[in-house]
Design a protein around this motif. Structure first.
Motif, PDB file in Angstrom:
ATOM      1  N   THR A  86     -24.671 -10.419  44.816  1.00  0.00           N
ATOM      2  CA  THR A  86     -25.928  -9.895  44.298  1.00  0.00           C
ATOM      3  C   THR A  86     -26.405  -8.469  44.751  1.00  0.00           C
ATOM      4  N   VAL A  87     -25.932  -8.210  46.024  1.00  0.00           N
ATOM      5  CA  VAL A  87     -26.089  -6.788  46.506  1.00  0.00           C
ATOM      6  C   VAL A  87     -25.042  -5.857  45.788  1.00  0.00           C
ATOM      7  N   MET A  88     -24.080  -6.271  45.183  1.00  0.00           N
ATOM      8  CA  MET A  88     -22.900  -5.537  44.325  1.00  0.00           C
ATOM      9  C   MET A  88     -23.590  -5.345  42.933  1.00  0.00           C
ATOM     10  N   VAL A  89     -24.100  -6.340  42.525  1.00  0.00           N
ATOM     11  CA  VAL A  89     -24.666  -6.268  41.523  1.00  0.00           C
ATOM     12  C   VAL A  89     -25.926  -5.400  41.258  1.00  0.00           C
ATOM     13  N   VAL A  90     -26.811  -5.243  42.453  1.00  0.00           N
ATOM     14  CA  VAL A  90     -27.719  -4.287  42.676  1.00  0.00           C
ATOM     15  C   VAL A  90     -27.365  -2.861  42.522  1.00  0.00           C
ATOM     16  N   GLY A  91     -26.133  -2.759  43.330  1.00  0.00           N
ATOM     17  CA  GLY A  91     -25.400  -1.540  43.229  1.00  0.00           C
ATOM     18  C   GLY A  91     -24.928  -0.896  41.951  1.00  0.00           C
ATOM     19  N   VAL A 106     -24.936 -12.663  35.585  1.00  0.00           N
ATOM     20  CA  VAL A 106     -23.953 -12.476  36.861  1.00  0.00           C
ATOM     21  C   VAL A 106     -24.604 -13.228  38.110  1.00  0.00           C
ATOM     22  N   ILE A 107     -25.762 -12.932  38.045  1.00  0.00           N
ATOM     23  CA  ILE A 107     -26.483 -13.237  39.293  1.00  0.00           C
ATOM     24  C   ILE A 107     -26.740 -14.914  39.173  1.00  0.00           C
ATOM     25  N   MET A 108     -26.920 -15.733  38.006  1.00  0.00           N
ATOM     26  CA  MET A 108     -26.868 -16.854  37.919  1.00  0.00           C
ATOM     27  C   MET A 108     -25.540 -17.567  38.378  1.00  0.00           C
ATOM     28  N   GLY A 109     -24.347 -16.816  37.686  1.00  0.00           N
ATOM     29  CA  GLY A 109     -23.186 -17.517  38.287  1.00  0.00           C
ATOM     30  C   GLY A 109     -22.754 -17.345  39.777  1.00  0.00           C
ATOM     31  N   ALA A 110     -23.418 -16.187  40.278  1.00  0.00           N
ATOM     32  CA  ALA A 110     -23.169 -16.330  41.768  1.00  0.00           C
ATOM     33  C   ALA A 110     -24.059 -17.256  42.663  1.00  0.00           C
ATOM     34  N   ASN A 111     -25.026 -17.763  42.127  1.00  0.00           N
ATOM     35  CA  ASN A 111     -25.756 -18.814  42.529  1.00  0.00           C
ATOM     36  C   ASN A 111     -24.977 -20.296  42.544  1.00  0.00           C
ATOM     37  N   ILE A 112     -24.397 -20.265  41.433  1.00  0.00           N
ATOM     38  CA  ILE A 112     -23.379 -21.601  41.345  1.00  0.00           C
ATOM     39  C   ILE A 112     -22.151 -21.302  42.275  1.00  0.00           C
ATOM     40  N   GLY A 113     -21.579 -20.344  42.221  1.00  0.00           N
ATOM     41  CA  GLY A 113     -20.366 -20.039  43.086  1.00  0.00           C
ATOM     42  C   GLY A 113     -20.605 -20.101  44.638  1.00  0.00           C
ATOM     43  N   THR A 114     -21.682 -19.788  44.969  1.00  0.00           N
ATOM     44  CA  THR A 114     -21.928 -19.814  46.528  1.00  0.00           C
ATOM     45  C   THR A 114     -22.088 -21.526  47.072  1.00  0.00           C
ATOM     46  N   THR A 115     -22.302 -22.361  46.012  1.00  0.00           N
ATOM     47  CA  THR A 115     -22.066 -23.869  46.544  1.00  0.00           C
ATOM     48  C   THR A 115     -20.968 -24.462  46.807  1.00  0.00           C
ATOM     49  N   ILE A 116     -19.762 -23.818  46.603  1.00  0.00           N
ATOM     50  CA  ILE A 116     -18.484 -24.198  47.059  1.00  0.00           C
ATOM     51  C   ILE A 116     -18.420 -24.219  48.730  1.00  0.00           C
ATOM     52  N   THR A 117     -19.266 -23.456  49.182  1.00  0.00           N
ATOM     53  CA  THR A 117     -19.221 -23.370  50.701  1.00  0.00           C
ATOM     54  C   THR A 117     -19.888 -25.027  51.306  1.00  0.00           C
ATOM     55  N   ALA A 118     -21.016 -25.384  50.585  1.00  0.00           N
ATOM     56  CA  ALA A 118     -21.405 -26.472  50.719  1.00  0.00           C
ATOM     57  C   ALA A 118     -20.589 -27.710  50.633  1.00  0.00           C
ATOM     58  N   HIS A 119     -19.621 -27.687  49.553  1.00  0.00           N
ATOM     59  CA  HIS A 119     -18.696 -28.847  49.250  1.00  0.00           C
ATOM     60  C   HIS A 119     -17.755 -28.748  50.524  1.00  0.00           C
ATOM     61  N   ILE A 120     -17.347 -27.394  50.742  1.00  0.00           N
ATOM     62  CA  ILE A 120     -16.171 -27.589  51.992  1.00  0.00           C
ATOM     63  C   ILE A 120     -16.708 -28.038  53.291  1.00  0.00           C
ATOM     64  N   ALA A 121     -18.037 -27.554  53.522  1.00  0.00           N
ATOM     65  CA  ALA A 121     -18.724 -28.150  54.745  1.00  0.00           C
ATOM     66  C   ALA A 121     -18.850 -29.833  54.666  1.00  0.00           C
ATOM     67  N   ASN A 261     -34.313   0.021  38.132  1.00  0.00           N
ATOM     68  CA  ASN A 261     -33.475  -0.916  37.539  1.00  0.00           C
ATOM     69  C   ASN A 261     -32.720  -1.845  38.541  1.00  0.00           C
ATOM     70  N   ALA A 262     -32.569  -1.233  39.508  1.00  0.00           N
ATOM     71  CA  ALA A 262     -31.672  -2.028  40.617  1.00  0.00           C
ATOM     72  C   ALA A 262     -32.780  -2.909  41.414  1.00  0.00           C
ATOM     73  N   LYS A 263     -33.934  -2.423  41.642  1.00  0.00           N
ATOM     74  CA  LYS A 263     -35.134  -3.303  42.055  1.00  0.00           C
ATOM     75  C   LYS A 263     -35.851  -4.345  41.158  1.00  0.00           C
ATOM     76  N   ARG A 264     -35.354  -4.247  39.805  1.00  0.00           N
ATOM     77  CA  ARG A 264     -35.551  -5.163  39.006  1.00  0.00           C
ATOM     78  C   ARG A 264     -34.580  -6.183  38.909  1.00  0.00           C
ATOM     79  N   ALA A 265     -33.140  -5.750  39.127  1.00  0.00           N
ATOM     80  CA  ALA A 265     -32.118  -6.703  39.251  1.00  0.00           C
ATOM     81  C   ALA A 265     -32.404  -7.711  40.590  1.00  0.00           C
ATOM     82  N   SER A 266     -32.872  -7.109  41.735  1.00  0.00           N
ATOM     83  CA  SER A 266     -32.925  -8.161  42.774  1.00  0.00           C
ATOM     84  C   SER A 266     -34.533  -8.882  42.506  1.00  0.00           C
TER      85      SER A 266
END
Length: 564
Positions: A86-91, A106-121, A261-266
């Motif tokens: 998300t920080v990269m997207v803001v950039g 992209v932000i929506m996809g990022a929220n799904i992608g981060t859940t892989i950590t939970a599955h590994i845990a 626009n970057a503020k809007r993305a966040s």
């Protein structure tokens, strides 16, 4: 005496109990540290292997909602941090390389992608974890003994994966000590207020700035038999909902000082998680037995996996609900954050070098490459302005040339500084080569702008001395300059598009420019001998032709810097 002995024994027992708790806490923190560090090593080295793909994915977000979601998911699965994505997207939004529509998907996809950590845990529940920790040793030996850069990277990737599971094992051991203590069990189970758990998830995640860390810790606790909240009212799930909101703090902080626009993305990132958490909170309040009725029923005896599945379910369902309303999110963000009145803005050329990208070196190097492309465009515009000014006898062209040259020099300093910052990161071999190429290219690009300045001096001298050139001479100069523009296009193919096959065309055009210079100088000497040219014109004409040929040389050097 007997009582004193008993008191001493009780005191000693209390001290031993306190020491056991302390050691368990130390083991828990050590395990969490190893887990997070292992994930960093793992993701950094996966990122090295996928460097070119990362660049390509962000360059191809397009207008497709599903493509944006897929890119966000894939990138986050690699770098293991929705906050970093998300920080990269803001950039990207800040520099104008991504629209708010693209950023939202992209932000929506990022929220799904981060859940892989939970599955590994959640693998902490499975018996093979002890064997996977062997990857630490295997990976380190691969890195130490191999001479291949790719094998070394794979070795470190395996070592990182091993550290992840080693950390999980340590956390599991620490949690098993706590899980046998009635005081700890009663305290965690006693936190029955779902809104308190939601708020705790927000606050803790905002402090550590990592939903992955919080979720992994919760999953490890669940795997060890510790119950957080009341399972009958899905208590622990509210903690997970809160962690999804808390992780937005990183993107919000990164947008400080960025454009509107970057503020809007966040803000869109925050809205996605808050709206999703509100929907799921209402859902869980209406169906308090969801955890027992669904998760426990279909995934029995695996509480860690149940939580990981819920984490993924939350983000997938929210994406499915909100994806059709992407434009609505954009409109809401535009209503809430108004465009500021134009005041002092950062230099447009320098916006490409956003420091938010430095945490992801593959993207940062790509941005530096784009900035060097922009630097070349400005230098060529300066050369073009100076040459056209000479042909038209326009001395005022120098003002524009000076302005353009200032921008070239300023951008060169910024690029070099940016590359130095990137070089402090752990880079892949291909990125190191690209950084070296950009360093070499910028020094040649700035020479082109200096040659443009020389040409403005020839314009001034020819006007001062009343020297005019025939239409035939002007035509030959224009033909030579046209070849330089052709050379520039081929050079762009090499260092901007990475089309190395264009090198042959670069060399061919450069040879024709060298030949043109020799022929033009020979023709000029012949005209001098025939008395058709004033002797005073020699210095201007020969130097002008020589400067144009040198500009072609520097463009060729730029192309070859990326061919090494």
């Amino acid at each position: 005496m007997h009582l004193n002995a008993m008191d001493t024994q009780i005191a000693a027992s209390a001290v031993m109990g306190a020491m056991d708790y302390l050691l368990a806490v130390v083991a828990l923190l050590a395990g969490l540290g190893a887990f997070l560090f292992g994930f960093k090593v793992l993701s950094d080295n996966i990122e090295k292997l996928a460097t070119n793909r990362l660049r390509g994915w962000f360059d191809k977000t397009g207008k497709s909602r599903l493509a944006g979601v897929g890119i966000g998911l894939a990138v986050t699965a690699i770098i293991q941090s929705s906050s970093a994505t998300t920080v990269m997207v803001v950039g990207f939004v800040n520099v104008g390389l991504m629209s708010l529509f693209q950023a939202t998907t992209v932000i929506m996809g990022a929220n799904i992608g981060t859940t892989i950590t939970a599955h590994i845990a959640s693998f902490v529940s499975f018996p093979f974890i002890e064997f996977v920790t062997m990857f630490v040793c295997v990976g380190i030996f691969m890195n130490m003994l191999s001479k291949s850069e790719k094998v070394k990277t794979i070795g470190m990737m395996l070592a990182g994966l091993g550290l992840v599971f080693l950390g999980l094992e340590y956390m599991s051991m620490a949690m098993s000590d706590f899980s046998t203590q009635p005081v700890v069990q009663d305290f965690l189970a006693g936190v029955d207020n779902r809104f308190v758990l939601l708020l705790a998830g927000i606050v803790i995640t905002a402090i550590v700035q990592s939903s992955s860390a919080v979720t992994s810790l919760v999953i490890t606790m669940a795997a060890s038999g510790l119950v957080i909240g009341n399972p009958a009212n899905s208590g622990v799930l509210f903690l997970i909902l809160g962690s999804n909101i808390g992780t937005c703090i990183t993107a919000i902080l990164s947008s400080i000082g960025a454009n509107t626009n970057a503020k809007r993305a966040s803000l869109i990132h925050l809205m996605f998680n808050v709206f999703g958490a509100v929907i799921f909170t209402i859902f869980l309040l209406c169906w308090p037995g969801f955890m027992n009725d669904v998760l426990v029923r279909f995934i029995p005896d695996l509480p860690a996996t149940q939580i990981a599945v819920f984490h993924t379910l939350f983000n997938v369902v929210c994406t499915c609900i909100f994806l059709p309303f992407t434009k609505v999110f954009v409109k809401i963000s535009m209503k809430l954050i108004h465009e500021k009145k134009k005041g002092a803005q950062p230099a447009g050329d320098a916006l490409l070098l956003d420091e938010r990208f430095i945490k992801t070196p593959a993207i940062a190097v790509n941005q530096a490459n784009k900035a060097s492309t922009r630097m070349t465009e400005i230098a060529m515009e300066s050369l073009r302005t100076a040459f056209n000014g000479f042909v038209a006898g326009d001395e005022t062209a120098k003002e524009k040339v000076d302005e353009l040259n200032f921008r070239v020099a300023d951008l060169e300093k910024r690029i070099v500084s940016y590359l130095i910052q990137i070089s402090a990161s752990d880079l892949s071999y291909s990125d190191e080569k690209l950084i070296s190429a950009i360093h070499h290219a910028t020094s040649d690009i700035i020479r082109i702008s200096e040659l443009a300045d020389n040409i403005t001096k020839y314009t001034r001298n020819s006007k001062r001395d009343g020297i005019e050139f025939s239409s035939g001479v002007i035509k030959s100069l224009q033909d030579m300059y046209a070849k330089i523009e052709e050379l520039y296009q081929y050079t762009l193919k090499v260092f901007d598009e990475k089309d190395i096959t264009a090198i042959k065309a670069v060399d061919k055009v450069e040879d024709s420019i060298d030949a043109a210079r020799k022929e033009m100088v020979a023709d000029h000497i012949r005209r001098l001998n025939e008395g058709k040219c004033k002797p005073q014109s020699s210095g201007i004409f020969i130097n002008l032709v020589g400067n144009l040929e040198r500009a072609a040389d520097h463009l060729t050097y730029v192309a070859h810097a990326f061919d090494a």
